[in-house]
Design a protein around this motif. Structure first.
Motif, PDB file in Angstrom:
ATOM      1  N   GLU A   1       0.813  -0.983  -0.236  1.00  0.00           N
ATOM      2  CA  GLU A   1      -0.024  -0.099   0.088  1.00  0.00           C
ATOM      3  C   GLU A   1       0.851   1.306  -0.087  1.00  0.00           C
ATOM      4  OE1 GLU A   1      -3.470   2.543  -0.011  1.00  0.00           O
ATOM      5  OE2 GLU A   1      -3.227   0.392  -0.273  1.00  0.00           O
ATOM      6  N   ASN A   2       0.809   2.025  -1.020  1.00  0.00           N
ATOM      7  CA  ASN A   2       1.504   3.416  -1.250  1.00  0.00           C
ATOM      8  C   ASN A   2       3.019   3.036  -1.039  1.00  0.00           C
ATOM      9  OD1 ASN A   2      -0.772   4.760  -1.462  1.00  0.00           O
ATOM     10  ND2 ASN A   2      -1.221   4.725   0.827  1.00  0.00           N
ATOM     11  N   GLY A   3       3.386   2.140  -1.681  1.00  0.00           N
ATOM     12  CA  GLY A   3       4.935   1.967  -1.694  1.00  0.00           C
ATOM     13  C   GLY A   3       5.537   1.003  -0.619  1.00  0.00           C
ATOM     14  N   ALA A   4       4.595   1.018   0.655  1.00  0.00           N
ATOM     15  CA  ALA A   4       5.026   0.079   1.983  1.00  0.00           C
ATOM     16  C   ALA A   4       4.566  -1.329   1.698  1.00  0.00           C
ATOM     17  CB  ALA A   4       4.381   0.707   3.041  1.00  0.00           C
ATOM     18  N   VAL A   5       5.341  -2.362   2.276  1.00  0.00           N
ATOM     19  CA  VAL A   5       5.182  -3.527   2.142  1.00  0.00           C
ATOM     20  C   VAL A   5       4.982  -4.084   3.508  1.00  0.00           C
ATOM     21  CG1 VAL A   5       6.313  -5.686   1.491  1.00  0.00           C
ATOM     22  CG2 VAL A   5       6.684  -3.756   0.147  1.00  0.00           C
ATOM     23  N   TYR A   6       3.740  -4.700   3.782  1.00  0.00           N
ATOM     24  CA  TYR A   6       3.388  -5.450   4.940  1.00  0.00           C
ATOM     25  C   TYR A   6       3.401  -6.805   4.645  1.00  0.00           C
ATOM     26  CZ  TYR A   6       1.035  -0.728   5.799  1.00  0.00           C
ATOM     27  OH  TYR A   6       0.812   0.383   6.181  1.00  0.00           O
ATOM     28  N   VAL A   7       4.142  -7.507   5.816  1.00  0.00           N
ATOM     29  CA  VAL A   7       4.501  -8.959   5.625  1.00  0.00           C
ATOM     30  C   VAL A   7       4.065  -9.676   7.060  1.00  0.00           C
ATOM     31  CG1 VAL A   7       6.483 -10.814   5.611  1.00  0.00           C
ATOM     32  CG2 VAL A   7       6.723  -8.280   4.433  1.00  0.00           C
ATOM     33  N   SER A   8       3.337 -10.765   6.867  1.00  0.00           N
ATOM     34  CA  SER A   8       2.847 -11.353   8.082  1.00  0.00           C
ATOM     35  C   SER A   8       3.958 -12.476   8.118  1.00  0.00           C
ATOM     36  CB  SER A   8       1.561 -12.186   7.866  1.00  0.00           C
ATOM     37  OG  SER A   8       1.241 -12.899   6.720  1.00  0.00           O
ATOM     38  N   GLU A   9       4.625 -12.706   9.368  1.00  0.00           N
ATOM     39  CA  GLU A   9       5.588 -13.338   9.729  1.00  0.00           C
ATOM     40  C   GLU A   9       5.161 -14.625  10.604  1.00  0.00           C
ATOM     41  OE1 GLU A   9       9.677 -11.945  10.530  1.00  0.00           O
ATOM     42  OE2 GLU A   9       8.609  -9.850  10.377  1.00  0.00           O
TER      43      GLU A   9
END
Length: 222
Positions: free
Chosen positions: A192-200
Motif C-alpha cells: 500500500e502506497n509503496g510500503a510492504v506489509y509482511v505477516s511472519e
C-alpha cells in the motif's frame, strides 16, 4: 453488523473428498472471487483449484489435475491465489495466479475465467535462493502496475518481480531472524502506497517495510 451463523457455499461439512470428486473439498486454503460471482478455491491436499459458481452443489476444475506433480498442468500443495484484471484498447482480461508451494513457483492461468484457462509459469525456477528461484512460496500480491510481490517462506524473504520478469529483487528479509532487517517464515504480503506489509509466521508479528530516500526498502518496524 453481526452474522450469527454461516452458510456452506462449497464443500461438505466434516467430510473431505478426493481429487476426482467435484462436490467435496480437501483442506481448502486460498480463495478468490470473480466479478461474475464464481469462487476460486485452492485445495491444498487435492492439488487443484476448483471454480464454484453461486448456487451450485459442485465445482469445476480451474487449475491442477487429479494428482500432484510438477508438470505445467499440475499443482503440488497450492496455497494462495488471486485474480488480476488488466484492461487496454483491446478490452479487459482477467488472469488467475496460484502460489504452487511445493513446486516452488507461482503459476499464471490465462483465458476465460468463467470457462477454460491455460497455464504458464509466472515465476520460480526450482527450489533455491537465486533471484529466479523460490522456496515454498505461501502468499503473494499483484499491485496495479502489474508488479508481483511473493512471500518466499523458506528463504525468509519477500521478492518483487517486474511485469514479465522471471528474476526478482529482495525487498524484505533475506535471512531468518527476529531483528527488524530479517524475516521468519513470511506467509502473506500486501503493498500500500509503496510500503510492504509482511505477516511472519515464525516471528508471530506483522512488519511494515518502507522505502528510503533512495527508493530502497530498508529495515522494518512492527
Amino acid at each position: 453488523m453481526l452474522f450469527r451463523s454461516g452458510t456452506v457455499v462449497a464443500g461438505s461439512t466434516g467430510s473431505y473428498g478426493n481429487s476426482r470428486q467435484l462436490n467435496k473439498l480437501y483442506n481448502p486454503i486460498g480463495l478468490a472471487l470473480s466479478e461474475s460471482g464464481a469462487l476460486f478455491i485452492a485445495e491444498y491436499n487435492n492439488h487443484r483449484v476448483l471454480k464454484w459458481f453461486p448456487g451450485q452443489s459442485y465445482g469445476s476444475l480451474a487449475a491442477g489435475y487429479t494428482s500432484a506433480g510438477s508438470q505445467e498442468r499440475q499443482l503440488y500443495h497450492p496455497h494462495d491465489l488471486a485474480l488480476d484484471k488488466k484492461c487496454d484498447a483491446d478490452g479487459c482480461r482477467t488472469a488467475l495466479y496460484v502460489a504452487d508451494r511445493q513446486n516452488h513457483r507461482v503459476m499464471k492461468y490465462e483465458g476465460d475465467v468463467d470457462g477454460e484457462l491455460t497455464p504458464t509459469k509466472r515465476v520460480g525456477a526450482g527450489a533455491g535462493a537465486a533471484s529466479t528461484q523460490l522456496n515454498g512460496p505461501r502468499g503473494f500480491c499483484i499491485i496495479g502496475s502489474g508488479e508481483m510481490y511473493v512471500a518466499d517462506w523458506s528463504n525468509h524473504r519477500v521478492m518483487r518481480y517486474a511485469v514479465g520478469s522471471g528474476s526478482g529483487t529482495v525487498v524484505a528479509g533475506g535471512q531468518s531472524g527476529s531483528d527488524l532487517n530479517r524475516l521468519s517464515q513470511p506467509a502473506g504480503v500486501a503493498v500500500e502506497n509503496g510500503a510492504v506489509y509482511v505477516s511472519e509466521h515464525g516471528n508471530h508479528r506483522v512488519t511494515k517495510w518502507e522505502t528510503s530516500a533512495t527508493g530502497e526498502i530498508g529495515r522494518a518496524h512492527v
